[in-house]
Design an enzyme around this catalytic site. Structure first.
Site, PDB file in Angstrom:
ATOM      1  N   HIS A 219       0.801  -1.230   0.000  1.00  0.00           N
ATOM      2  CA  HIS A 219       0.000   0.000   0.000  1.00  0.00           C
ATOM      3  C   HIS A 219       0.830   1.275   0.000  1.00  0.00           C
ATOM      4  CE1 HIS A 219       0.940  -0.089   4.270  1.00  0.00           C
ATOM      5  NE2 HIS A 219       0.686   1.208   4.262  1.00  0.00           N
TER       6      HIS A 219
HETATM    7  C1  UD1 Z   1      -2.334   5.021   6.025  1.00  0.00           C
HETATM    8  C2  UD1 Z   1      -1.121   5.528   6.793  1.00  0.00           C
HETATM    9  C3  UD1 Z   1      -0.017   4.483   6.758  1.00  0.00           C
HETATM   10  C4  UD1 Z   1      -0.519   3.116   7.171  1.00  0.00           C
HETATM   11  C5  UD1 Z   1      -1.725   2.738   6.325  1.00  0.00           C
HETATM   12  C6  UD1 Z   1      -2.270   1.379   6.685  1.00  0.00           C
HETATM   13  C7  UD1 Z   1      -0.724   7.940   6.749  1.00  0.00           C
HETATM   14  C8  UD1 Z   1       0.103   9.008   6.159  1.00  0.00           C
HETATM   15  N1  UD1 Z   1      -0.592   6.726   6.184  1.00  0.00           N
HETATM   16  O1  UD1 Z   1      -1.992   4.942   4.653  1.00  0.00           O
HETATM   17  O2  UD1 Z   1       1.021   4.898   7.630  1.00  0.00           O
HETATM   18  O3  UD1 Z   1       0.511   2.153   7.021  1.00  0.00           O
HETATM   19  O4  UD1 Z   1      -2.723   3.754   6.514  1.00  0.00           O
HETATM   20  O5  UD1 Z   1      -3.452   1.099   6.012  1.00  0.00           O
HETATM   21  O6  UD1 Z   1      -1.452   8.188   7.672  1.00  0.00           O
HETATM   22  N2  UD1 Z   1      -9.358   4.333   1.602  1.00  0.00           N
HETATM   23  C9  UD1 Z   1     -10.555   3.668   1.418  1.00  0.00           C
HETATM   24  N3  UD1 Z   1     -11.177   3.175   2.513  1.00  0.00           N
HETATM   25  C10 UD1 Z   1     -10.650   3.298   3.769  1.00  0.00           C
HETATM   26  C11 UD1 Z   1      -9.441   3.976   3.922  1.00  0.00           C
HETATM   27  C12 UD1 Z   1      -8.797   4.484   2.840  1.00  0.00           C
HETATM   28  O7  UD1 Z   1     -11.047   3.530   0.305  1.00  0.00           O
HETATM   29  O8  UD1 Z   1     -11.269   2.837   4.737  1.00  0.00           O
HETATM   30  C13 UD1 Z   1      -8.648   4.877   0.423  1.00  0.00           C
HETATM   31  C14 UD1 Z   1      -8.708   6.375   0.385  1.00  0.00           C
HETATM   32  O9  UD1 Z   1      -9.735   6.809  -0.417  1.00  0.00           O
HETATM   33  C15 UD1 Z   1      -7.370   6.795  -0.154  1.00  0.00           C
HETATM   34  C16 UD1 Z   1      -6.481   5.622   0.108  1.00  0.00           C
HETATM   35  O10 UD1 Z   1      -7.278   4.544   0.537  1.00  0.00           O
HETATM   36  O11 UD1 Z   1      -7.445   6.986  -1.552  1.00  0.00           O
HETATM   37  C17 UD1 Z   1      -5.418   5.909   1.102  1.00  0.00           C
HETATM   38  O12 UD1 Z   1      -5.894   6.212   2.424  1.00  0.00           O
HETATM   39  P1  UD1 Z   1      -5.022   7.118   3.426  1.00  0.00           P
HETATM   40  O13 UD1 Z   1      -5.630   7.129   4.748  1.00  0.00           O
HETATM   41  O14 UD1 Z   1      -4.745   8.386   2.766  1.00  0.00           O
HETATM   42  O15 UD1 Z   1      -3.600   6.422   3.528  1.00  0.00           O
HETATM   43  P2  UD1 Z   1      -3.130   4.911   3.518  1.00  0.00           P
HETATM   44  O16 UD1 Z   1      -2.466   4.648   2.222  1.00  0.00           O
HETATM   45  O17 UD1 Z   1      -4.216   3.962   3.946  1.00  0.00           O
END
Ligand code: UD1
Length: 376
Positions: A219
């Protein structure tokens, strides 16, 4: 009724890896009802059932007192909105301590909001450094540690990193790894680890029983937001799946990127799944021949379990998983990755490791609570 003299601990969490860390700390705090009371704030950074509520259910984390419902956005907008909302709650609750976990945007926002209001911050999993500031998590770690008053480190390298950054020794407490508290507890539930529950995984453990297989998660923006890197990694995994099953629960960020790409047809043994809950994932991880990942926590869990781990990154903020554990860094170049996985599959899995990192013993959260109890 809460004791008005009890110290108020306010935990801020928001993303999946925060949940397995807050769970044992909340349980340890709850053992001192007269002396400690606690409030749980969920920023809503992760909001899908499989990324959030499922972990609350499985790890028996109490319902959050506040859910800020922030959701996804650019880093600045997401963190900024968390900061605004958390400040309002802190003004209302006036806690004695704000406790934040790991390196997520939720941890950063919680720490900043508290520090600006002169509320002391305790950082669980302090001091880890990849020395790579292109990672959003590295920026979060550095800033959170700078504003924290108590820094709970999971390994001795964390103490050294903090001392080098000029943080005073008195603020640093080497307590061990809270994520391992959750893991050690979960491993006692043998019966629950004998099956998986997620849709599409019925009978999976039986099918895999006695076979070598690879478990993978990806991820990190550096791997999945770069189409070249993602297609290189996926292509190596696809090749391996011609020999042994590859089980791949796909993070939402990665799912979106994979949908945007025209990737080739997968062999049938390349099993793409929705993100898994804690127990389903552990049930698969503990029997895997090798794990390929870019996660932080999984490097630690495989070290504790003695399972070969290949981390597709140029660096790690968790060096003890290499010096004391089963982890190795590997490039995303498809041929390099493929041969590293093949080599891992050829090696006999050792199972339980002879040596585990210091204080990775299932009691880190108790040590944290002992420190909080003795603070003024
Ligand atoms: C975040 C953390 C990372 C952790 C990871 C574990 C930060 C900077 N990063 O990264 O340290 O290792 O979580 O999962 O805080 N999304 C969904 N559904 C959800 C959550 C996210 O669809 O329930 C999608 C969002 O739309 C977004 C992407 O996933 O496009 C990323 O989510 P985001 O919270 O920005 O960061 P992660 O890559 O999950």
């Amino acid at each position: 009724m809460s004791d008005t003299r009890a110290k108020k601990i306010l935990h801020v969490v928001g993303a999946r890896p925060n949940f397995m860390k807050v769970a044992p700390v909340m349980k340890a705090v709850a053992k001192h009802p007269g002396r400690l009371q606690q409030v749980l704030v969920h920023t809503g950074q992760h909001y899908d059932y499989q990324m959030s509520a499922l972990f609350f259910e499985e790890l028996e984390i109490p319902e959050p007192d506040y859910n800020l419902g922030i959701g996804s956005d650019s880093h600045g907008a997401q963190t900024g909105r968390m900061l605004i909302e958390t400040e309002t709650i802190l003004l209302q609750e006036r806690p004695d301590w704000v406790v934040v976990y790991g390196d997520t945007n939720s941890a950063l926002a919680g720490a900043l909001a508290a520090a600006k209001l002169h509320i002391p911050v305790a950082h669980v999993e302090a001091g880890l450094r990849s020395f790579d500031r292109t990672m959003p998590e590295e920026v979060n770690r550095i800033v959170t540690d700078q504003v924290a008053s108590l820094l709970f480190t999971p390994s001795r390298d964390g103490d050294q990193n903090l001392l080098h950054e000029g943080i005073s020794k008195e603020k640093i407490e080497f307590v061990g790894n809270v994520m391992i508290d959750t893991l050690a507890q979960a491993l006692t539930r043998e019966e629950r680890l004998s099956y998986t529950t997620a849709p599409g995984t019925e009978g999976l453990l039986e099918q895999l029983n006695g076979r070598q297989y690879v478990l993978t998660t990806l991820h990190r923006p550096s791997n999945v937001d770069d189409p070249r890197a993602l297609s290189d990694i996926v292509s190596a995994l696809g090749d391996i799946s011609a020999k042994v099953p590859v089980i791949f629960p796909v993070h939402p960020r990665t799912q979106k990127r994979m949908q945007e790409m025209s990737l080739r047809e997968w062999p049938s043994e390349f099993r793409l799944l929705e993100p898994l809950g804690y127990f389903d994932f552990l049930a698969l991880m503990r029997k895997a021949a090798a794990v390929v990942t870019d996660s932080g926590g999984i490097q630690e869990e495989t070290t504790y379990l003695g399972i070969p781990c290949l981390t597709v990154r140029p660096n790690t903020e968790r060096p003890v998983t290499i010096t004391h554990g089963t982890n190795a860094l590997v490039s995303s170049h498809p041929e390099v990755l493929l041969s590293a996985i093949e080599a891992a599959l050829r090696r006999q899995r050792s199972g339980t490791p002879a040596v585990r990192p210091e204080l990775w013993d299932g009691r880190a959260s108790q040590r944290i609570v002992d420190v909080l109890l003795r603070m003024d």
